[in-house]
Write a protein that holds these residues in place. Structure first.
Motif, PDB file in Angstrom:
ATOM      1  N   VAL A   4      -2.654  12.988   4.196  1.00 47.69           N
ATOM      2  CA  VAL A   4      -3.409  11.954   3.480  1.00 47.69           C
ATOM      3  C   VAL A   4      -4.850  12.015   3.973  1.00 47.69           C
ATOM      4  CG1 VAL A   4      -3.651   9.520   2.888  1.00 47.69           C
ATOM      5  CG2 VAL A   4      -1.375  10.485   3.317  1.00 47.69           C
ATOM      6  N   GLN A  25      -3.332  12.772  -1.358  1.00 50.47           N
ATOM      7  CA  GLN A  25      -2.144  13.043  -0.536  1.00 50.47           C
ATOM      8  C   GLN A  25      -1.473  14.323  -1.010  1.00 50.47           C
ATOM      9  OE1 GLN A  25       1.395  12.602  -1.514  1.00 50.47           O
ATOM     10  NE2 GLN A  25       1.187  11.542  -3.491  1.00 50.47           N
ATOM     11  N   HIS A  29       4.433  12.494  -2.646  1.00 47.34           N
ATOM     12  CA  HIS A  29       5.004  11.153  -2.711  1.00 47.34           C
ATOM     13  C   HIS A  29       4.652  10.483  -4.032  1.00 47.34           C
ATOM     14  CE1 HIS A  29       5.218  10.730   1.945  1.00 47.34           C
ATOM     15  NE2 HIS A  29       6.218  11.431   1.447  1.00 47.34           N
ATOM     16  N   MET A  32       1.489   5.333  -3.712  1.00 52.83           N
ATOM     17  CA  MET A  32       0.243   5.323  -2.952  1.00 52.83           C
ATOM     18  C   MET A  32      -0.281   3.902  -2.883  1.00 52.83           C
ATOM     19  SD  MET A  32      -1.655   8.852  -4.136  1.00 52.83           S
ATOM     20  CE  MET A  32      -2.834   8.826  -2.772  1.00 52.83           C
ATOM     21  N   TYR A  48      -1.492  -0.880  -5.429  1.00 47.82           N
ATOM     22  CA  TYR A  48      -0.657   0.271  -5.186  1.00 47.82           C
ATOM     23  C   TYR A  48      -0.192   0.863  -6.507  1.00 47.82           C
ATOM     24  CZ  TYR A  48       3.471  -2.836  -5.661  1.00 47.82           C
ATOM     25  OH  TYR A  48       4.417  -3.725  -6.099  1.00 47.82           O
ATOM     26  N   ARG A  68      -5.173   5.660 -10.516  1.00 47.58           N
ATOM     27  CA  ARG A  68      -4.385   6.808 -10.031  1.00 47.58           C
ATOM     28  C   ARG A  68      -4.461   7.863 -11.124  1.00 47.58           C
ATOM     29  NH1 ARG A  68       0.733   6.957  -7.224  1.00 47.58           N
ATOM     30  NH2 ARG A  68       1.089   9.130  -6.596  1.00 47.58           N
ATOM     31  N   SER A  93       0.570   6.843   1.586  1.00 41.81           N
ATOM     32  CA  SER A  93       1.535   7.305   0.584  1.00 41.81           C
ATOM     33  C   SER A  93       2.932   7.134   1.149  1.00 41.81           C
ATOM     34  CB  SER A  93       1.290   8.765   0.205  1.00 41.81           C
ATOM     35  OG  SER A  93       1.681   9.638   1.250  1.00 41.81           O
ATOM     36  N   GLN A 103       5.529   4.809   5.364  1.00 38.91           N
ATOM     37  CA  GLN A 103       4.200   5.005   4.810  1.00 38.91           C
ATOM     38  C   GLN A 103       3.382   5.888   5.735  1.00 38.91           C
ATOM     39  OE1 GLN A 103       2.261   1.461   3.394  1.00 38.91           O
ATOM     40  NE2 GLN A 103       4.024   0.832   2.180  1.00 38.91           N
TER      41      GLN A 103
END
Lengths: 114, 112
Positions: A4, A25, A29, A32, A48, A68, A93, A103
């Motif tokens: 990350v 990242q 995953h 995030m 998130y 995102r 992430s 996390q």
């Protein structure tokens, strides 16, 4: 090898300024997160996401937008920065192995709003 | 509204002593409690975690004790080392959520 990464690591802006914090990242995953860390408050969740194009509101979302764009990239936007947004920002992430998340955090971005 | 509370805010111990960090919570639906360790200039990293079906979790010098009835847990660090000096965060996850709620942290200093 860092899974990350965040950029920039430090940022100074003025009140009313426009700031974008970036996070990438390489863990593959789905989830995030963006947090802010302040003395006496610990880590507080801003926004998130569980995938590209998805956005979920966190616990302290006021004054922040997020986007995102891909599974790897998550951006935090401050369109009219205020001194109260001076803080240390962390991206993280996670995946849900067996239903319990670990996390993984980036190194943080220190933002100062003058 | 702080759903997860930690005490003390800061703690100083001598090398070799046991450090005890406390955490309490309000929401009875919380079912998973990770502890994160953060060194200056770095992001937090998972140290140890416990699920609400257990009352104890041990990993080397680090042990979590969990009391579901009282909604309290504690992290014990035995034989504390200067390298353990860091900020420790207690966190909690609800059974229905995909996020963690963090406490305000405890700053631990271990002196030689």
């Amino acid at each position: 090898e860092a899974a990350v990464t965040q950029s920039p690591r430090n940022k100074v802006t003025v009140t009313g300024g426009n700031v974008t914090l970036s996070c990438r990242q390489t863990n593959s995953h789905n989830y995030m997160y963006w947090y802010r860390q302040d003395t006496g408050h610990g880590l507080r969740l801003i926004h998130y996401s569980y995938g590209a194009g998805n956005l979920q509101i966190g616990d302290v979302p006021d004054g922040y937008k997020a986007t995102r764009t891909t599974q790897e990239d998550f951006f935090l936007l401050l369109e009219l920065a205020s001194p109260s947004q001076t803080s240390l920002y962390f991206c993280a992430s996670s995946d849900w192995v067996g239903g319990y998340p670990e996390q993984f955090f980036g190194p943080g971005t220190r933002l100062t709003v003058l | 509204q702080q759903q997860v509370r930690q005490s003390p805010q800061s703690l100083t111990v001598w090398e070799g002593e046991t450090a005890i960090l406390n955490c309490s919570y309000e929401d009875s639906t919380f079912n998973y409690f990770p502890w994160y360790q953060q060194f200056p200039g770095e992001g937090p990293a998972l140290l140890i975690s416990i699920r609400s079906v257990s009352d104890k979790k041990e990993d080397g010098r680090f042990t979590i004790f969990f009391n579901k009835r009282e909604k309290k847990l504690s992290l014990h660090i035995t034989d504390s080392q200067p390298g353990d000096s860091a900020t420790y965060f207690c966190a909690a996850r609800t059974s229905s959520g995909q996020k963690l709620v963090f406490g305000q942290g405890t700053i631990l200093k271990v002196y030689l």
